[in-house]
Design a protein around this motif. Sequence first.
Motif, PDB file in Angstrom:
ATOM      1  N   VAL A 143       0.828  -1.203   0.000  1.00 32.39           N
ATOM      2  CA  VAL A 143       0.000   0.000   0.000  1.00 32.39           C
ATOM      3  C   VAL A 143       0.869   1.261   0.000  1.00 32.39           C
ATOM      4  CG1 VAL A 143      -1.760   1.289   1.298  1.00 32.39           C
ATOM      5  CG2 VAL A 143      -1.868  -1.210   1.198  1.00 32.39           C
ATOM      6  N   ASP A 144       1.976   1.220   0.732  1.00 36.72           N
ATOM      7  CA  ASP A 144       2.820   2.399   0.905  1.00 36.72           C
ATOM      8  C   ASP A 144       4.284   1.957   0.949  1.00 36.72           C
ATOM      9  OD1 ASP A 144       4.176   4.700   1.888  1.00 36.72           O
ATOM     10  OD2 ASP A 144       2.351   5.377   2.877  1.00 36.72           O
ATOM     11  N   ALA A 145       5.062   2.452  -0.006  1.00 43.59           N
ATOM     12  CA  ALA A 145       6.459   2.019  -0.135  1.00 43.59           C
ATOM     13  C   ALA A 145       7.350   2.535   0.986  1.00 43.59           C
ATOM     14  CB  ALA A 145       7.017   2.457  -1.482  1.00 43.59           C
ATOM     15  N   ARG A 146       6.837   3.437   1.807  1.00 43.13           N
ATOM     16  CA  ARG A 146       7.629   3.872   2.960  1.00 43.13           C
ATOM     17  C   ARG A 146       7.764   2.761   3.997  1.00 43.13           C
ATOM     18  NH1 ARG A 146       4.425   9.101   4.715  1.00 43.13           N
ATOM     19  NH2 ARG A 146       2.733   7.711   4.053  1.00 43.13           N
ATOM     20  N   VAL A 147       6.895   1.782   3.949  1.00 43.00           N
ATOM     21  CA  VAL A 147       6.978   0.652   4.877  1.00 43.00           C
ATOM     22  C   VAL A 147       8.092  -0.275   4.417  1.00 43.00           C
ATOM     23  CG1 VAL A 147       5.767  -1.274   5.947  1.00 43.00           C
ATOM     24  CG2 VAL A 147       4.519   0.816   5.364  1.00 43.00           C
ATOM     25  N   GLN A 148       9.077  -0.443   5.263  1.00 45.87           N
ATOM     26  CA  GLN A 148      10.231  -1.292   4.969  1.00 45.87           C
ATOM     27  C   GLN A 148      10.266  -2.448   5.969  1.00 45.87           C
ATOM     28  OE1 GLN A 148      12.384  -0.709   2.257  1.00 45.87           O
ATOM     29  NE2 GLN A 148      10.754   0.770   1.788  1.00 45.87           N
ATOM     30  N   PRO A 149       9.761  -3.614   5.585  1.00 49.93           N
ATOM     31  CA  PRO A 149       9.690  -4.728   6.539  1.00 49.93           C
ATOM     32  C   PRO A 149      11.070  -5.191   6.992  1.00 49.93           C
ATOM     33  CG  PRO A 149       8.334  -5.138   4.590  1.00 49.93           C
ATOM     34  CD  PRO A 149       9.192  -3.959   4.278  1.00 49.93           C
ATOM     35  N   CYS A 150      11.129  -5.658   8.229  1.00 47.83           N
ATOM     36  CA  CYS A 150      12.357  -6.279   8.729  1.00 47.83           C
ATOM     37  C   CYS A 150      12.209  -7.794   8.773  1.00 47.83           C
ATOM     38  CB  CYS A 150      12.731  -5.726  10.096  1.00 47.83           C
ATOM     39  SG  CYS A 150      11.564  -6.101  11.428  1.00 47.83           S
ATOM     40  N   VAL A 151      11.080  -8.305   8.252  1.00 44.37           N
ATOM     41  CA  VAL A 151      10.860  -9.740   8.086  1.00 44.37           C
ATOM     42  C   VAL A 151      10.431  -9.962   6.637  1.00 44.37           C
ATOM     43  CG1 VAL A 151      10.230 -10.114  10.502  1.00 44.37           C
ATOM     44  CG2 VAL A 151       8.446  -9.591   8.841  1.00 44.37           C
ATOM     45  N   GLN A 152      10.378 -11.223   6.231  1.00 45.74           N
ATOM     46  CA  GLN A 152       9.963 -11.517   4.863  1.00 45.74           C
ATOM     47  C   GLN A 152       8.502 -11.150   4.642  1.00 45.74           C
ATOM     48  OE1 GLN A 152      11.463 -15.733   4.798  1.00 45.74           O
ATOM     49  NE2 GLN A 152      12.240 -15.095   2.801  1.00 45.74           N
ATOM     50  N   LEU A 153       8.217 -10.653   3.455  1.00 49.26           N
ATOM     51  CA  LEU A 153       6.859 -10.257   3.102  1.00 49.26           C
ATOM     52  C   LEU A 153       6.096 -11.480   2.602  1.00 49.26           C
ATOM     53  CD1 LEU A 153       4.823  -7.929   2.688  1.00 49.26           C
ATOM     54  CD2 LEU A 153       5.759  -7.664   0.377  1.00 49.26           C
ATOM     55  N   PRO A 154       5.050 -11.910   3.325  1.00 53.44           N
ATOM     56  CA  PRO A 154       4.302 -13.096   2.891  1.00 53.44           C
ATOM     57  C   PRO A 154       3.534 -12.847   1.595  1.00 53.44           C
ATOM     58  CG  PRO A 154       3.926 -12.627   5.220  1.00 53.44           C
ATOM     59  CD  PRO A 154       4.604 -11.426   4.630  1.00 53.44           C
ATOM     60  N   GLY A 155       3.211 -13.916   0.911  1.00 53.10           N
ATOM     61  CA  GLY A 155       2.463 -13.808  -0.331  1.00 53.10           C
ATOM     62  C   GLY A 155       0.964 -13.811  -0.129  1.00 53.10           C
ATOM     63  N   SER A 156       0.514 -14.052   1.111  1.00 57.32           N
ATOM     64  CA  SER A 156      -0.922 -14.082   1.384  1.00 57.32           C
ATOM     65  C   SER A 156      -1.438 -12.682   1.683  1.00 57.32           C
ATOM     66  CB  SER A 156      -1.202 -15.001   2.570  1.00 57.32           C
ATOM     67  OG  SER A 156      -0.516 -14.546   3.723  1.00 57.32           O
ATOM     68  N   ALA A 157      -2.758 -12.561   1.763  1.00 60.16           N
ATOM     69  CA  ALA A 157      -3.375 -11.278   2.089  1.00 60.16           C
ATOM     70  C   ALA A 157      -3.138 -10.936   3.560  1.00 60.16           C
ATOM     71  CB  ALA A 157      -4.862 -11.328   1.778  1.00 60.16           C
ATOM     72  N   SER A 158      -3.416  -9.673   3.898  1.00 61.67           N
ATOM     73  CA  SER A 158      -3.048  -9.146   5.210  1.00 61.67           C
ATOM     74  C   SER A 158      -4.085  -9.404   6.302  1.00 61.67           C
ATOM     75  CB  SER A 158      -2.812  -7.638   5.079  1.00 61.67           C
ATOM     76  OG  SER A 158      -2.062  -7.124   6.150  1.00 61.67           O
ATOM     77  N   TYR A 159      -5.356  -9.468   5.943  1.00 62.92           N
ATOM     78  CA  TYR A 159      -6.442  -9.489   6.925  1.00 62.92           C
ATOM     79  C   TYR A 159      -7.255 -10.776   6.838  1.00 62.92           C
ATOM     80  CZ  TYR A 159     -10.811  -7.782   9.154  1.00 62.92           C
ATOM     81  OH  TYR A 159     -11.921  -7.600   9.942  1.00 62.92           O
ATOM     82  N   PRO A 160      -7.417 -11.463   7.960  1.00 63.00           N
ATOM     83  CA  PRO A 160      -6.868 -11.247   9.295  1.00 63.00           C
ATOM     84  C   PRO A 160      -5.447 -11.800   9.408  1.00 63.00           C
ATOM     85  CG  PRO A 160      -8.258 -13.177   9.299  1.00 63.00           C
ATOM     86  CD  PRO A 160      -8.360 -12.606   7.910  1.00 63.00           C
ATOM     87  N   SER A 161      -4.754 -11.451  10.477  1.00 59.87           N
ATOM     88  CA  SER A 161      -3.394 -11.928  10.674  1.00 59.87           C
ATOM     89  C   SER A 161      -3.367 -13.396  11.070  1.00 59.87           C
ATOM     90  CB  SER A 161      -2.690 -11.106  11.763  1.00 59.87           C
ATOM     91  OG  SER A 161      -1.480 -11.715  12.147  1.00 59.87           O
TER      92      SER A 161
END
Length: 248
Positions: A143-161
């Motif tokens: 959604v926003d490229a300012r977010v820089q994860p410190c873990v791997q980005l999963p391929g699934s959707a975000s909601y729910p966790s």
Amino acid sequence: MAQAALIPALLGVLLLGSGLGAQPVATGPVKRVWPVHAPVYIQPIAVDSTKLLGPPPSPGSLAAEADMEAVLMAQAFRTPEQEAWAQHIDSDGIFKHARELGPWFTPQALPKCEAFFSRVLGDAHGVSAQAKRLYARPRPPRVDARVQPCVQLPGSASYPSGHSMQAFLMASILADLLPEKREVLLDRAHRAAWSRIIGGVHFPTDDIAGRVLAKAILEELRKSPEFLKDLNVCREELDQARARRSRP
């Protein structure tokens, strides 16, 4: 009031909308989604997420803005220790609770418990995967490229966790088996769930929805005679392992 109405309200108490606009979507490596196993105790349709959760905050809404602000603030102030914890939880599992329960809590000592929790979590992720497909919410870095994860980005959707759901489900079942550890186990679940916001791969409302889903899944599991039977087998194995530990 429906649970769906509570989720944006809870977030609104925590944060005011920031007015920050979305930036170009981030790209990068993704890891595979949670494996979905054949159901054992409950079917994926056992929990109706449309009635239980409702949709996440709408893009552009104040709740969605507050969600993103929370992720950005967690990123801005995260410490090396928090990053290490988020990375530890990224591949969370039942035997990572050894930090809280002690070195005796291992798959070698508890093979029946290992198999039991594998079945439970397989069923649970079948439920959460169905909800994720239904809502298809993009992860924060998408959604926003300012977010820089410190873990791997999963391929699934975000909601729910799924991590939040799993953390609270594991903690709740372990607390039934080891009631003297209830407080420390539930505290761990809260920290594990929040680590996904610190890690930059979930919004706070994803976390809250995961907690709500975990409670509903546990209620359904407790209706299963097979689950209750296997839970008792796990309890007996835990008692035996602790008895061996206490021997001189």
